[in-house]
Design a protein around this motif. Structure first.
Motif, PDB file in Angstrom:
ATOM      1  N   SER A 241      -8.544   0.987  -3.076  1.00  0.00           N
ATOM      2  CA  SER A 241      -8.188  -0.331  -3.632  1.00  0.00           C
ATOM      3  C   SER A 241      -8.184  -0.541  -5.015  1.00  0.00           C
ATOM      4  CB  SER A 241      -8.652  -1.618  -2.753  1.00  0.00           C
ATOM      5  OG  SER A 241      -8.201  -2.922  -3.212  1.00  0.00           O
ATOM      6  N   MET A 242      -7.343  -0.610  -5.939  1.00  0.00           N
ATOM      7  CA  MET A 242      -7.511  -0.914  -7.112  1.00  0.00           C
ATOM      8  C   MET A 242      -7.512  -2.188  -7.482  1.00  0.00           C
ATOM      9  SD  MET A 242      -4.513   1.870  -8.776  1.00  0.00           S
ATOM     10  CE  MET A 242      -5.184   1.634 -10.445  1.00  0.00           C
TER      11      MET A 242
ATOM     12  N   TRP B 117       2.888  -7.479  -4.608  1.00  0.00           N
ATOM     13  CA  TRP B 117       4.136  -7.262  -5.415  1.00  0.00           C
ATOM     14  C   TRP B 117       4.871  -8.606  -5.535  1.00  0.00           C
ATOM     15  CZ3 TRP B 117       8.919  -6.780  -2.618  1.00  0.00           C
ATOM     16  CH2 TRP B 117      10.324  -6.578  -3.413  1.00  0.00           C
TER      17      TRP B 117
ATOM     18  N   LYS C 111       5.200  -2.015  -9.168  1.00  0.00           N
ATOM     19  CA  LYS C 111       4.666  -1.526  -8.199  1.00  0.00           C
ATOM     20  C   LYS C 111       5.655  -0.886  -7.072  1.00  0.00           C
ATOM     21  CE  LYS C 111       0.540  -4.849  -8.545  1.00  0.00           C
ATOM     22  NZ  LYS C 111      -0.200  -5.734  -7.791  1.00  0.00           N
TER      23      LYS C 111
ATOM     24  N   ARG D 269       0.776  -1.248  -0.129  1.00  0.00           N
ATOM     25  CA  ARG D 269       0.080  -0.024  -0.039  1.00  0.00           C
ATOM     26  C   ARG D 269       0.809   1.358  -0.009  1.00  0.00           C
ATOM     27  NH1 ARG D 269      -2.767  -0.472   6.129  1.00  0.00           N
ATOM     28  NH2 ARG D 269      -0.879   0.361   7.162  1.00  0.00           N
TER      29      ARG D 269
ATOM     30  N   THR E 245     -12.282   0.084  -8.964  1.00  0.00           N
ATOM     31  CA  THR E 245     -11.682   0.558  -7.534  1.00  0.00           C
ATOM     32  C   THR E 245     -12.700   0.496  -6.600  1.00  0.00           C
ATOM     33  OG1 THR E 245     -10.522   2.021  -8.961  1.00  0.00           O
ATOM     34  CG2 THR E 245     -10.651   2.566  -6.614  1.00  0.00           C
TER      35      THR E 245
ATOM     36  N   GLN F  28       6.147   3.242   0.609  1.00  0.00           N
ATOM     37  CA  GLN F  28       4.950   2.267   0.552  1.00  0.00           C
ATOM     38  C   GLN F  28       5.475   1.247   1.805  1.00  0.00           C
ATOM     39  OE1 GLN F  28       6.106  -1.315  -2.324  1.00  0.00           O
ATOM     40  NE2 GLN F  28       5.543   0.746  -3.433  1.00  0.00           N
TER      41      GLN F  28
ATOM     42  N   TYR G   7      -4.053   0.945  -1.950  1.00  0.00           N
ATOM     43  CA  TYR G   7      -3.819  -0.398  -2.156  1.00  0.00           C
ATOM     44  C   TYR G   7      -3.508  -0.761  -3.540  1.00  0.00           C
ATOM     45  CZ  TYR G   7      -5.032  -0.998   3.011  1.00  0.00           C
ATOM     46  OH  TYR G   7      -5.426  -0.593   4.111  1.00  0.00           O
ATOM     47  N   LEU G   8      -2.577  -1.321  -3.577  1.00  0.00           N
ATOM     48  CA  LEU G   8      -2.113  -1.983  -5.054  1.00  0.00           C
ATOM     49  C   LEU G   8      -2.298  -3.440  -5.069  1.00  0.00           C
ATOM     50  CD1 LEU G   8       1.035   0.512  -6.321  1.00  0.00           C
ATOM     51  CD2 LEU G   8      -1.328   0.509  -6.755  1.00  0.00           C
TER      52      LEU G   8
ATOM     53  N   ILE H  97      -2.136   4.873 -11.617  1.00  0.00           N
ATOM     54  CA  ILE H  97      -1.982   4.883 -10.467  1.00  0.00           C
ATOM     55  C   ILE H  97      -1.632   6.224  -9.542  1.00  0.00           C
ATOM     56  CG2 ILE H  97      -0.139   4.061  -8.634  1.00  0.00           C
ATOM     57  CD1 ILE H  97       0.313   1.747 -10.314  1.00  0.00           C
TER      58      ILE H  97
END
Length: 251
Positions: free
Chosen positions: A179-180, A219, A229, A72, A171, A235, A215-216, A199
């Motif tokens: 969150s994506m 990773w 990312k 995140r 999203t 992050q 939130y991605l 992003i």
């Protein structure tokens, strides 16, 4: 009347080939997001490293691998790099609009072009228009679609002045961040770096909403397709003791 259990039940998938690391097997633990408590449950599970897909929350539960790490972005501290600033400038002709999570044939056409160009052998490559509609619309939490279009002559006055659809993000709006869930974009203009642009736009949207995190998802160290990312700093990564600030490797 359907009655949903007050305590979520968790299930474990069978092993399958990992889509990110060759030779590895993946398993997931998952639960259903149903009923009026779904938004609060998603908030809690996301803080514990889960992701949402339709009405399911899941996270990796692999037996011999811990490469997937929840990420995140710290929105208030984020400052774009020079290359990210160039991406923003290169997309000044686009406007993003957040709207209810509803699918359209225009979105699906872009989705298909994206998959055919970049993920032709991926797990989503066979998705029909109905599958796409379910991905977008089957949600019992606060889910939005953000459409990015070329600006038209009347874009500042009415959305009907906007032009070609260039990118789409699905999203979730949560208590502590955005969150994506999934995003895709026009594959014929790679010089725009539309994935990076979305992003950056989400970081600004979270900031404007007073939300501390973006939130991605995961990773995966060693996976080229997930390497982008790590470029968005600062992050936090979810570690065994909780969320910890990530310190990039020197060199």
């Amino acid at each position: 009347m359907t009655v949903h259990p007050s305590t979520p039940q968790f299930f474990l998938t069978a092993p399958s080939a990992c889509p990110y690391l060759p030779g590895q097997l993946e398993r997931k633990v998952f639960t259903h997001l149903l009923g009026g408590r779904a938004p609060d449950l998603l908030d809690l599970l996301t803080q514990g490293g889960f992701r949402r897909s339709q009405n399911i929350a899941y996270r990796p539960a692999c037996e011999r691998c811990r490469a997937c790490v929840s990420v995140r972005i710290l929105v208030d501290e984020f400052e774009p790099t020079k290359s990210m600033q160039r991406v923003a400038r290169n997309n000044r002709d686009l406007v993003g609009r957040m709207m209810p999570a509803q699918s359209t044939s225009e979105q699906y056409s872009l989705f298909r072009r994206y998959l055919d160009a970049r993920h032709v052998h991926g797990g989503m490559s066979e998705m029909s228009v109905l599958d796409y509609a379910m991905m977008v619309e089957e949600s019992q939490v606060d889910t939005r679609v953000i459409e990015y279009r070329r600006k038209g002559p009347d874009s500042a006055i009415t959305p009907r002045g906007d032009r070609d659809l260039m990118a789409v993000a699905l999203t979730d709006v949560m208590g502590d961040g955005l969150s994506m869930v999934y995003s895709f974009f026009e594959p014929s203009e790679p010089e725009r770096s539309l994935g990076t642009f979305m992003i950056l736009d989400h970081i600004e949207r979270a900031r404007s909403l007073g939300l501390p995190y973006l939130y991605l998802g995961y990773w995966v160290r060693g996976s080229r397709k997930m390497g982008y990312k790590i470029r968005f700093q600062p992050q936090e990564h979810l570690a065994p003791r909780g969320w910890e600030r990530y310190v990039p490797d020197e060199g």
